[in-house]
Design an enzyme around this catalytic site. Sequence first.
Site, PDB file in Angstrom:
ATOM      1  N   TYR A 198      -8.256  15.575  -7.403  1.00 47.93           N
ATOM      2  CA  TYR A 198      -7.443  14.618  -8.018  1.00 47.93           C
ATOM      3  C   TYR A 198      -6.358  15.483  -9.040  1.00 47.93           C
ATOM      4  CZ  TYR A 198      -6.231  11.264 -11.827  1.00 47.93           C
ATOM      5  OH  TYR A 198      -5.315  10.485 -12.784  1.00 47.93           O
TER       6      TYR A 198
ATOM      7  N   LYS B 210      -2.242  15.313  -8.971  1.00 46.47           N
ATOM      8  CA  LYS B 210      -1.559  15.464 -10.369  1.00 46.47           C
ATOM      9  C   LYS B 210      -0.460  16.388 -10.609  1.00 46.47           C
ATOM     10  CE  LYS B 210      -2.490  10.929 -10.795  1.00 46.47           C
ATOM     11  NZ  LYS B 210      -1.621   9.778 -10.920  1.00 46.47           N
TER      12      LYS B 210
ATOM     13  N   ASP C 285       1.030  -1.122   0.040  1.00 48.14           N
ATOM     14  CA  ASP C 285      -0.127  -0.039  -0.029  1.00 48.14           C
ATOM     15  C   ASP C 285       0.983   1.138   0.093  1.00 48.14           C
ATOM     16  OD1 ASP C 285      -1.625   2.301   0.487  1.00 48.14           O
ATOM     17  OD2 ASP C 285      -2.779   1.054   2.480  1.00 48.14           O
TER      18      ASP C 285
ATOM     19  N   SER D 271      -0.816  13.122 -15.077  1.00 52.01           N
ATOM     20  CA  SER D 271      -2.059  13.059 -15.947  1.00 52.01           C
ATOM     21  C   SER D 271      -2.211  14.291 -16.549  1.00 52.01           C
ATOM     22  CB  SER D 271      -3.210  12.943 -14.848  1.00 52.01           C
ATOM     23  OG  SER D 271      -4.654  13.086 -15.441  1.00 52.01           O
TER      24      SER D 271
END
Length: 249
Positions: free
Chosen positions: A151, A155, A59, A138
């Site tokens: 998100y 990124k 993890d 991304s």
Amino acid sequence: MRLEGKRAVVTGAGAGFGRAIAERFAHEGARVALLDISEAAATATAAALGPDSLALRADVSDDASVGAAIASVVGHWGGIDTVVNNAGIAQKAAPAIDTPAEQIDRIMAVNVRGIFHTTRHALAHLQQSRGTIVNIASNAGLRPRPGAAWYNASKAAVINLTYSLAAEYASSGVRVNAIAPALAATQMMTEILGEDEGGQLEQAIRATIPLGRLTEGSDVAAAATYLVSDEAVFVTGVVLPVDGGRMLA
């Protein structure tokens, strides 16, 4: 066999981009350690790659988990030549202020702090081998769109970390680059968009990509192979969009 003899660690290697990268690296001659929060997924991928692969549960948001996995890789192979920080999670499309705080914390823990954990535990080995790091960022970090603020922010942090790590560790021979894909037809797309009955959402996304299709795992794997290969020996601090021209649209 562009990666013959290289020892690679790929996080989130049980599915999606991570699996495609691991498969391509193995095809190019690398030994690949597949780290994934799902040991079953990592094991299934490793079985398909053959005896020069290693499946480990990790993890990336848990420093001890990552440390144990890196130690296991070094114990098996004596060192590490490349780390691909691919593991990441998305968020369901929602207004920024409606995203639960615990979801924001989890996004940052996996997408950002995960890179700290792998870098912290692998860096000395990468310095010894004059190795490479590739971070999977991304388009969202370069050109954010509404509905995924946290998100997007995670990124963007990955991209800045790539620049920062490249500048900081170039003197020790460690190259650090990133890949910024557009959306792909993976589980992450479902997590972001929800069920897309009739494919209308996917069609709308395709319309924003000049080359007319979503990113595929093979696209990202090809870029990663180049960046970790000796062909890119003078390339560091680069964020490479693999997006069919979406940054232009």
